[in-house]
Design an enzyme around this catalytic site. Sequence first.
Site, PDB file in Angstrom:
ATOM      1  N   HIS A 223       0.639  -1.158  -0.046  1.00 19.52           N
ATOM      2  CA  HIS A 223       0.167  -0.060   0.042  1.00 19.52           C
ATOM      3  C   HIS A 223       1.021   1.079   0.040  1.00 19.52           C
ATOM      4  O   HIS A 223       0.859   2.188   0.960  1.00 19.52           O
ATOM      5  CB  HIS A 223      -0.895  -0.197   1.381  1.00 19.52           C
ATOM      6  CG  HIS A 223      -1.981  -0.915   1.063  1.00 19.52           C
ATOM      7  ND1 HIS A 223      -3.375  -0.409   0.253  1.00 19.52           N
ATOM      8  CD2 HIS A 223      -2.295  -2.214   1.545  1.00 19.52           C
ATOM      9  CE1 HIS A 223      -4.052  -1.718   0.497  1.00 19.52           C
ATOM     10  NE2 HIS A 223      -3.466  -2.582   1.069  1.00 19.52           N
ATOM     11  N   HIS A 244       0.698  -8.543  -0.738  1.00 20.04           N
ATOM     12  CA  HIS A 244      -0.154  -8.657  -2.057  1.00 20.04           C
ATOM     13  C   HIS A 244       0.409  -7.981  -3.472  1.00 20.04           C
ATOM     14  O   HIS A 244       0.023  -6.820  -4.077  1.00 20.04           O
ATOM     15  CB  HIS A 244      -1.671  -8.517  -2.086  1.00 20.04           C
ATOM     16  CG  HIS A 244      -1.951  -7.219  -1.369  1.00 20.04           C
ATOM     17  ND1 HIS A 244      -1.380  -6.018  -1.577  1.00 20.04           N
ATOM     18  CD2 HIS A 244      -2.957  -7.147  -0.463  1.00 20.04           C
ATOM     19  CE1 HIS A 244      -2.037  -5.221  -1.022  1.00 20.04           C
ATOM     20  NE2 HIS A 244      -2.929  -5.593  -0.523  1.00 20.04           N
ATOM     21  N   ALA A 248      -1.945  -2.270  -5.005  1.00 19.03           N
ATOM     22  CA  ALA A 248      -1.766  -1.179  -4.079  1.00 19.03           C
ATOM     23  C   ALA A 248      -0.338  -0.855  -3.980  1.00 19.03           C
ATOM     24  O   ALA A 248       0.350  -0.532  -3.026  1.00 19.03           O
ATOM     25  CB  ALA A 248      -2.387  -1.523  -2.699  1.00 19.03           C
ATOM     26  N   ASP A 301      -6.431 -12.669   1.295  1.00 19.55           N
ATOM     27  CA  ASP A 301      -7.100 -11.207   1.509  1.00 19.55           C
ATOM     28  C   ASP A 301      -8.609 -11.377   1.548  1.00 19.55           C
ATOM     29  O   ASP A 301      -9.245 -10.390   1.259  1.00 19.55           O
ATOM     30  CB  ASP A 301      -6.555 -10.116   0.622  1.00 19.55           C
ATOM     31  CG  ASP A 301      -6.611  -8.690   1.020  1.00 19.55           C
ATOM     32  OD1 ASP A 301      -6.910  -8.519   2.138  1.00 19.55           O
ATOM     33  OD2 ASP A 301      -6.565  -7.535  -0.074  1.00 19.55           O
ATOM     34  N   ILE A 335     -11.341  -2.013  -5.203  1.00 18.48           N
ATOM     35  CA  ILE A 335     -11.395  -3.739  -4.620  1.00 18.48           C
ATOM     36  C   ILE A 335     -11.212  -3.520  -3.292  1.00 18.48           C
ATOM     37  O   ILE A 335     -10.593  -2.870  -2.668  1.00 18.48           O
ATOM     38  CB  ILE A 335     -10.304  -4.308  -5.233  1.00 18.48           C
ATOM     39  CG1 ILE A 335     -10.398  -4.583  -6.692  1.00 18.48           C
ATOM     40  CG2 ILE A 335     -10.263  -5.823  -4.860  1.00 18.48           C
ATOM     41  CD1 ILE A 335      -9.237  -5.145  -7.576  1.00 18.48           C
TER      42      ILE A 335
END
Length: 417
Positions: A223, A244, A248, A301, A335
Site C-alpha cells: 500500500h 499482495h 496497491a 485477503d 477492490i
Amino acid sequence: MVDPIHQAQARAIEDAFAAPAGTFVIRNAVKADAQGVDLGAWVSVVDGTIDAVGTGDADCEARIAHLGGPDRVTTVDAGGMLVTPGYVDIHVHGAWECSFDDGADAISVARAHHMLHGTTRQVLSLITNPLDVMERNLATVRDVMARRPDVLGSHLEGPFLALSRKGAHDPNCLVDPTPERVERLLEAADGTLRQITLAPEREHGMEAIRRFAEAGVVPAVGHCDADYATARRAFDAGARLMTHMFNAMNGLHHREPGPIPAAVEDPRVTIELINDGFHVQNPMVRLGLGFAPHRIAFVTDAMAATGCADGAYKLGALDVNVVDGHARLVSNGAIAGSTLILEVAVRRAVHELGMGLTDAIEAASLTPAKAFGFDRPNKVTGAPLGLVAPGYAADLLLTDPGTLAVQHVWCAGRRVK
C-alpha cells in the site's frame, strides 16, 4: 445475522481444540508436499505431532503395532487421496459475514469457514481503524491465541499506508508511523503481532521498520508509492515481506521499476500473491510465479463476504458490494479484499495456470510458514508447520486428487472435518 449453522460449526471446532490430541495413522495415501510426492504413503501422529512417515503396507502395519496395535490406534484409510500439509494464510480478514476486527465470536466463525476448506492456521489481518480501535483488536487476537492453536497472531494492514494507495482503507485513519504510535501498537499486541504492512516512504517509515523488526514483527512493504531505491532501503532496514504483489503499489515500468523488482531481487523477502484471477489476472499471476520460486506465498485477503452470497457487506465502517464474488467499495469502486480461499488458490494454480502440484502446495503451506520462522520449532506453534514429515505439527489434509477439494482436516492432531 450470522447463520446458526456456521455458529455451530465454529463451536464444534473449538470443542475439538479443547479435547486432547490422540494417536492415529493415515494410510493408503499419496503424500504431496514441498519435498515431493510419495505413493502408497502412511503418516502416524502422536500427541498432535507427526512421529513417522513411510510407504508400503508392511511398514504401516509395523508402525501400528509399535504404537500399541489396532485396538489402541485409530486408522484412517485415505483411499488414494492426497495427504498434504494444512494451508497457512498470512493475509486474511474474515469469512461467513464476520471480520477478525469484530471480536472473539466473529473470529471463531470466520476461522471455521477457512478451516473447513483446509486452512489450518491463519495470521488474522486487521484493517485500518482509529488507533485505539486497532489496539483493542490486537488485544482480542492476543486473548484468542491463548485457547486456539490455529490463530498464529495478527497482521496490521495499516494505519501507516500511503493515501494514494489506500485501496479499501479509511483515508481518515491513515497516519505516519511515529515512534509513539509504533510503541502503542506493540504494547497492545504484547508479542502477538506477526506482520505489519506499511508504506516505507511515509515520514518515520524506515525508523518504524527497524523498530518493528527489532521487536520480532515482520514488516511488509505494501500500500505504498515507494520507488525501487526506497523499497531496497526498506528491505535492508528489516522488511521481509511484500504485501499482495501488484496490488496497491507502483507497477512495473522500464524506467521506473518500483518496489516489485526490489522484492524479487532480495532472497530474504517473501512475496504475497492473491491468486484469484481478479486482483491479478492470470497472465500476470503466471509472470509473478516465475519471479521468485519458493518465495511466493499464496494469500487470500479474504473479507467477511467469503463463503456468502453476493450482496451488501461491511469492511470496517465502509460499505462493500459483492457481485459475482468480487468485492468493491460502494463509494469509489475500489477492490475491497477478496472472497478467495486457499483451497481454490491451489486448485487454480494447478488446473488453470499449469503450476506443479508440489509447488502450489508449497506456496500455500511451507512458504508462508517460513515468512515467520514457523517452518522450524518455535514458541508459537511448538512443532514446525508446512511439511508432512516427522517432527512437524499434525496439520493434515486429505484432498481429492482430481478436484483438489479438501475432504478431511486435522489441526494440531485434532480432527475438525
